[in-house]
Structures are given as C-alpha cells and as structure tokens.
Design an enzyme around this catalytic site. Structure first.
Site, PDB file in Angstrom:
ATOM      1  N   SER A   1       0.818  -1.216   0.000  1.00 21.85           N
ATOM      2  CA  SER A   1       0.000   0.000   0.000  1.00 21.85           C
ATOM      3  C   SER A   1       0.851   1.265   0.000  1.00 21.85           C
ATOM      4  CB  SER A   1      -0.968  -0.025   1.177  1.00 21.85           C
ATOM      5  OG  SER A   1      -1.865   1.044   1.110  1.00 21.85           O
TER       6      SER A   1
ATOM      7  N   ASP B   1      -4.444   5.760  -2.439  1.00 21.70           N
ATOM      8  CA  ASP B   1      -3.160   5.163  -2.088  1.00 21.70           C
ATOM      9  C   ASP B   1      -2.849   4.066  -3.109  1.00 21.70           C
ATOM     10  OD1 ASP B   1      -4.935   3.220  -1.253  1.00 21.70           O
ATOM     11  OD2 ASP B   1      -4.293   3.204   0.837  1.00 21.70           O
TER      12      ASP B   1
ATOM     13  N   ASP C   1      -2.775   0.735  -3.386  1.00 18.12           N
ATOM     14  CA  ASP C   1      -3.671  -0.390  -3.692  1.00 18.12           C
ATOM     15  C   ASP C   1      -5.133   0.048  -3.724  1.00 18.12           C
ATOM     16  OD1 ASP C   1      -3.698   0.045  -0.933  1.00 18.12           O
ATOM     17  OD2 ASP C   1      -4.065  -2.059  -0.441  1.00 18.12           O
TER      18      ASP C   1
ATOM     19  N   ASP D   1      -7.389   1.048  -1.740  1.00 22.52           N
ATOM     20  CA  ASP D   1      -8.473   0.697  -0.814  1.00 22.52           C
ATOM     21  C   ASP D   1      -8.922   1.913  -0.013  1.00 22.52           C
ATOM     22  OD1 ASP D   1      -6.224   0.858   0.791  1.00 22.52           O
ATOM     23  OD2 ASP D   1      -6.690  -0.904   1.995  1.00 22.52           O
TER      24      ASP D   1
END
Length: 448
Positions: A97, A237, A239, A241
């Site tokens: 991340s 960010d 990834d 999420d």
C-alpha cells in the site's frame, strides 16, 4: 526464526530481509492448511517485487494441492470482490500500500472475503512458517489467469443511477498506483471529464509513495483541481483501498466528514439501515445517520473489527475517518472506488458542490484531525491527561482507547495498532476556539 513482518492485521516488511520469495512460498503452504477446500484468489499491486512474491505464494499453495486464480495487477478490493464473487476459499493481495519503497506485504482473507487477522489464523500461519514445517514440494495444482474485470465493474456501477449523473470535471490522482486502470475502465460508462494526474502504474513511484494522508502528497491534486476548474478531486493510495477528496477550491476534506455524507447516500437507497462507525470522531456521523433515518453503531477502529460488526448487525455501510469505507453488498469489504461514485452522484443530484455539502458540517462539528504523538511511556501520558480532566466528570467510553465526552467537546485517545504512537482526535460543538484550546492543552499534557 523470528518473523517481524507478521502484524496484527496483515503481513508487512522490508524486502528481502523480512519478506522474500522463500517466505512467500512457505506462507502459501501454511495458508492452505488454514482454509476450507476450494481455490484461492491472488492479486498484486504495482510494486516491483510484487509479481515474484505472488508467484512464490502461488507455488506454495499449489504444492499443497490448491488451485490458484491469478487476477494479476489489481487493487486490494478486487481480491476481496473476486474471492466472494467466485466463491473461493480465500484470497491474498500482495501489496505494501503506502509503505516505503523497500517494503512489501500481504493482505489475507478466507471465504466471503472475511479477514485473516492475528487471532483468526494469521499468527497460526506465522507459527507454522517459523517452525519450518511449511516446506513444500513441486506445485501439483493448476493456476488459472482471470483478468476479466466485468463483474467487478458492473458491481461498482450498480451503486449509482447513471441517468442522474451530470458531466462533472474530476481530477483523479492514482499516485502511480493501480487506481488509474480502473478509472479508465469505468470512464466509458460515465459522463465525467477526467483530469489524470500521476496516472500510469509505476512501481518506481517517480512522484513519491502514494499516501495522500501526508500533506506534502496533496499538493499535486489540489493544484490540478484549481488549474482545471474541476468540480472535485480524488486521490488514492497504492492499492486504492482508500480514497481522499478535495473540493473545487483544492481544499483537502477530512475523511471524518465523508463518513456522514456517504452514510446519507447509502441510506437514501437502503432506508432505515444500520451504519457502523469508529469512536475517534463521532458527533457528525451520528447526527447525519439519524437525520437520514439510519441507526448508528459504534465499533472499535480497524477493518477486521468493522467488518465483523457490520456482519453481526447486518449494517449497510461502515465508515472510518481514516478513509476506509465498507459496503454490505461488497462482501462487507472496503472500497476506494464506490465512495467517489456515490459522491459524484450526490453532487449531481443535489446541484450542490462538495464544498457546500461538507461546509456546514465542518462548522457544526470542527475537528482536530488525527494527531500522532511518540511517547516513551504511553500509560503515563494517558494518565496525565485523565488526571487533568478528571474533576470535570466526563462521560467515558472504552470501545477503542479512551473517549471522553464533556458535553461541548470530546476527545479520543488511543494507542496505534501498528506503530509505537498515541493518536489524538478532538472535536467540539461548533466552537473552533475551544477546539484549538483543548487540542493544545492535551498535546502539552501528552508531551509531559
């Protein structure tokens, strides 16, 4: 063998010292023993080490007789979605991340995208890997590539009534992570004009680690919003999420105020539902949920706790001020894509700007935002704060750390789940001066 990469909620560590291909293969073997029968979904982020780590993880799973479904470069939420959608036994996203360049990690789920945390299997996997009993032979089971995102995209679009969407201009900043790929796939189905910033996936992160929570990482999005006269901006960010919002003036909107807004958007579609929220900042969320006819439910912060509470309460939505937003129909998982679609729909249908939608809420319940303190003795620091305010007889709640409600203002003080820090949040009932005074007062007490 010590394994410092195993944390409470996921695996995160420096490559190759704390996480490498040998460990990834062993993790695959150990994970296979933790899951019910069935295939395992694997995906990875843009980091340079991620494909090799995923390949090693896959080898360990397949050596244990597990079929692997490889969904390739993706966001964490895609692993969650596909694990549930394909009725797989589990899933793993290889991602670090927003951690530094030399890090990588894994987020693990079992069937129905249920989180695998320290007490639900993660530390058991760690112990198996550490005991060196996770050696594996040659892979015997098959691996299938499945890069078709149609079902995922259709699910995202199902949250909004596209006939009501206006031709908004939106700045989208993927931070050279994976979000841009999904924006491009959604774009033909939406009437929006996109201004793309740091759009191409690049594991070298030429524009810095994608973490919009850091003030220095917000400038590019804010500047693009102002330069292009955009209706609002979104940054993700690595990834994706988590998603972060900027109004048409380029102002960063605290994640706290988005929780109430998204709750109202979901409750308009699913009236009377329950909404799970964290205890760090609460007044605005509770009022907006109740005004929309919903039922607020308090829960300890952290994705494993929020998801578990949502399941037990059958909640329609869950929101954390840290920009994690969870949706019942999305396997109770968090998504960084659904929120901006809902906000775009809200702006389109209301005819009001994002700034206008949040301004009154920010005035009514001003907040400090989360402030982190590195302290040598956390217990002593908290004791100083509680001793100072004890004679004011606040209403106390221990759902997550300590929440103290004084009527006109409140604070939450908690230890980080992942770092040696104390985290402070303060809010007041419409009193910016009181907010500043109390925030400074508590900060001084914490510093000793």
């Amino acid at each position: 063998m010590t394994l410092p990469a195993f944390k409470a909620y996921d695996i995160r560590g420096r490559v190759p010292d704390e996480l490498n291909e040998d460990l990834a293969r062993r993790i695959g073997v150990a994970l296979a023993a933790q899951l019910d029968q069935g295939p395992v979904v694997l995906g990875h982020d843009v980091r340079l080490a991620s494909p090799a780590l995923q390949e090693a993880l896959s080898a360990g799973l397949r050596a244990s007789g597990r079929e692997v479904i490889d969904i390739g470069l993706c966001g964490t939420e895609e692993v969650y979605f596909q694990t549930d959608h394909l009725k797989a036994a589990g899933g793993v996203m290889v991602t670090a991340s927003h951690n530094p360049m030399d890090y990588n990690g894994m987020k693990l789920v079992r069937e129905q995208a249920r989180p695998i945390s320290s007490d639900t299997g993660l530390f058991a996997i760690r112990d198996t890997v550490a005991a060196d009993t996770a050696a594996a032979g040659e892979p015997t089971a098959a691996e299938h590539s499945r890069t078709d995102k149609t079902a995922y995209l259709e699910h995202l679009l199902s949250y909004v009534d596209r006939s009501t969407l206006k031709p908004l201009k939106l700045v989208v900043n993927a931070g050279n992570g994976g979000a841009g790929l999904i924006v491009d796939l959604l774009a033909p189905h939406l009437p929006f004009e996109f201004v793309r910033v740091f759009h191409e996936p690049d594991g070298n992160f030429p524009n810095g680690i994608p973490n919009p929570l850091l003030p220095e990482n917000r400038d590019a999005t804010a500047k693009a919003v102002k330069e292009h006269g955009a209706d609002f901006g979104i940054a993700w960010d690595g990834d994706f999420d988590r998603c972060f919002f900027f109004d048409h003036t380029g102002r960063f909107i605290e994640g706290y105020y988005l929780v109430g807004l998204l709750a109202q958007a979901i409750l308009a579609k699913q009236p009377g539902g329950k909404v799970v929220h964290d205890p760090r900042l609460t007044w605005n969320t509770v009022e907006m949920v109740e005004d929309a006819g919903g039922i607020p439910v308090l829960c300890k912060s952290g994705h494993a706790f929020i998801k578990e509470k949502m399941r037990s309460e059958n909640a329609v939505y869950g929101g954390e001020m840290s920009a994690h937003h969870y949706f019942r129909e999305f396997a109770y998982a968090d998504s960084g894509m659904i929120p901006w679609l809902l906000i775009a729909e809200l702006v389109s249908q209301s005819g009001r700007s994002l700034a206008d939608l949040v301004e009154a809420r920010m005035q009514k319940f001003p907040c400090s935002g989360e402030i982190n303190f590195k302290v040598d003795d956390a217990k002593a620091a908290v004791a100083r704060v509680m001793a100072h305010y004890g004679d004011q007889s606040p209403e106390l709640d221990y759902t997550d750390g300590i929440s103290a409600d004084f009527g006109q203002w409140r604070f939450n003080l908690r230890s980080s789940n992942t770092e040696p820090l104390l985290r402070l949040n303060v809010e007041t009932r419409g009193d910016a001066a009181l907010l500043e005074t109390r925030t400074q007062e508590i900060s001084n007490l914490l510093r000793g």
